[in-house]
Design an enzyme around this catalytic site. Structure first.
Site, PDB file in Angstrom:
ATOM      1  N   MET A  79     -24.675 -11.336  17.834  1.00 48.96           N
ATOM      2  CA  MET A  79     -24.188 -10.603  19.000  1.00 48.96           C
ATOM      3  C   MET A  79     -25.239  -9.641  19.557  1.00 48.96           C
ATOM      4  SD  MET A  79     -21.244 -11.912  19.386  1.00 48.96           S
ATOM      5  CE  MET A  79     -20.538 -10.836  20.611  1.00 48.96           C
ATOM      6  N   CYS A  80     -26.332  -9.453  18.836  1.00 46.97           N
ATOM      7  CA  CYS A  80     -27.375  -8.489  19.210  1.00 46.97           C
ATOM      8  C   CYS A  80     -28.524  -9.201  19.916  1.00 46.97           C
ATOM      9  CB  CYS A  80     -27.883  -7.791  17.953  1.00 46.97           C
ATOM     10  SG  CYS A  80     -29.340  -6.761  18.207  1.00 46.97           S
ATOM     11  N   GLY A  81     -28.829  -8.767  21.142  1.00 45.83           N
ATOM     12  CA  GLY A  81     -29.909  -9.375  21.910  1.00 45.83           C
ATOM     13  C   GLY A  81     -31.260  -9.272  21.228  1.00 45.83           C
ATOM     14  N   ARG A 112     -31.379 -11.760  18.419  1.00 45.85           N
ATOM     15  CA  ARG A 112     -31.531 -13.128  18.929  1.00 45.85           C
ATOM     16  C   ARG A 112     -32.972 -13.383  19.386  1.00 45.85           C
ATOM     17  NH1 ARG A 112     -26.679 -11.880  21.594  1.00 45.85           N
ATOM     18  NH2 ARG A 112     -27.785 -11.785  23.589  1.00 45.85           N
TER      19      ARG A 112
END
Length: 120
Positions: free
Chosen positions: A15-17, A20
């Site tokens: 969920m963390c940019g 990712r």
């Protein structure tokens, strides 16, 4: 080099940019990546301490201080010990700052994501 890809382990939150993007860098560089979704499979206290030690950082530096739970638990207060922070991280893995990456060259908290290049 014998042609074997360098191995990397990333403690990842999909969920963390930043997490990712860091994973994308690792894959684009051709590393053999082990992805640990630490919210589903948190590291043990000993493993987390080992990673922080290898990264040259303290549990306080590994705390996700912007997480509202960190404030609710008073973890940002100056008198809170590393042991208390680790206790909270064991109970609430969301408090572990991400992404934490380890390769044969070291371990690093990769914020911003380009920090990962230091251990490739």
């Amino acid at each position: 080099m014998n042609g074997a890809a360098m191995k990397a382990t990333i403690y990842h939150n999909p969920m963390c940019g930043t997490s990712r993007k860091t994973l994308e860098i690792l894959r684009n560089e051709g590393l053999d990546v082990t992805v640990v979704e630490y919210l589903k499979a948190p590291p043990s206290r000993a493993e987390l301490l080992r990673l922080y030690d290898r990264a040259g950082m303290t549990p306080r530096e590994g705390l996700r201080a912007k997480e509202s739970l960190a404030h609710e638990l008073g973890l940002s207060e100056p008198g809170v010990t590393d042991e208390q922070i680790l206790d909270a991280m064991m109970q609430h893995p969301i408090l572990i700052q991400r992404p934490l990456v380890e390769t044969e060259k070291g371990a690093k908290l990769c914020r911003p994501q380009d920090e990962v290049r230091d251990i490739l």
